[in-house]
Each structure stands twice: as structure tokens, then as C-alpha cells.
Design a protein around this motif. Sequence first.
Motif, PDB file in Angstrom:
ATOM      1  N   GLY A  32      -5.214  -0.664   7.202  1.00 34.58           N
ATOM      2  CA  GLY A  32      -4.618  -0.204   6.429  1.00 34.58           C
ATOM      3  C   GLY A  32      -4.485   1.416   6.060  1.00 34.58           C
ATOM      4  N   GLU A  33      -4.856   2.222   7.628  1.00 34.28           N
ATOM      5  CA  GLU A  33      -4.349   3.810   8.143  1.00 34.28           C
ATOM      6  C   GLU A  33      -2.926   3.324   8.627  1.00 34.28           C
ATOM      7  N   ARG A  34      -2.140   2.577   8.595  1.00 35.72           N
ATOM      8  CA  ARG A  34      -0.351   2.458   8.765  1.00 35.72           C
ATOM      9  C   ARG A  34      -0.474   1.891   7.124  1.00 35.72           C
ATOM     10  N   LEU A  35      -0.937   1.261   6.233  1.00 38.65           N
ATOM     11  CA  LEU A  35      -0.750   1.315   4.665  1.00 38.65           C
ATOM     12  C   LEU A  35      -0.276   2.341   3.919  1.00 38.65           C
ATOM     13  N   LEU A  36      -1.491   3.759   4.090  1.00 40.08           N
ATOM     14  CA  LEU A  36      -1.696   4.435   3.632  1.00 40.08           C
ATOM     15  C   LEU A  36      -0.508   5.343   4.034  1.00 40.08           C
TER      16      LEU A  36
END
Length: 133
Positions: free
Chosen positions: A13-17
Motif C-alpha cells: 500500500g505504501e508502494r502504491l501510494l
Amino acid sequence: MAKPEFFITPGYGERLLEQLHYAQAVKIGDRVEISGQGGWNDELEIPESLEEEIAQAFRNVERTLAAAGAGWEHVVHVNSYHVGGFPPEVNATMARLYRHYMPDHAPIWTQLGVAALGLPTMRIEIRVTAILP
């Protein structure tokens, strides 16, 4: 109306954000909506096995719900998106995992066949709505 709270799943999720500028979940009052979850790992890699990809998508739904303070026991609605049609293992795996993650209730469910999903190798994406008590 309650103010929306946005949540980022740790890891992917951090990567996609960072890459695509979107959150994985939003909570408004007692309602939690999540972005579609694929069967990826934290490096956004997809398993070769369709059954394992579906199982990983369910685990990612669980991770994302947990980030927003919810769980599968709160899920009332599921949308699933499928590339490649509906071979027998799709419904068999989905039903088995529904029974595993939601043994005490059956959600409403909409299944859609689609031409493509967000990553080129994805064959499934799952989006849910949960209602907190």
C-alpha cells in the motif's frame, strides 16, 4: 456526515501510494470501503498459480481491512473482477475462501469478467464493503 479517514496498507500500500497516489481504504462512520486488492505480494509480484493468486488477494483484503480497523467478519458486499473467464477453480476457490473467512455469514457478491486489470499478470481483483458494529 462523518469525515472520511484514509488508510494505507503497510507494504504494498505504501508502494502504491507513492507510485499511483491512492489509498487502500476509506472509513466514513461505520462503513469501510477498500480499493481492489490483487493477489500480489509486497513487491507487487503475482503468483503463477491462479488458486494461489486468489488466496493472496483474500489475504490482502484482510490486511487492508485490518489497517482500517475492520475484518472479514464485517464484510457485507464483495465485487470480484476476473481476467480469463470463470474456469471451475475460480468459483471453487472463491467459495472455499468465503467459507473460511466468513463462516458465520454469506456476503452479497458481484462477479465481473474483464479484459485487463492494473498489473499485466493479474487475473483477479477483489473489492469489499464492510460495516462496523
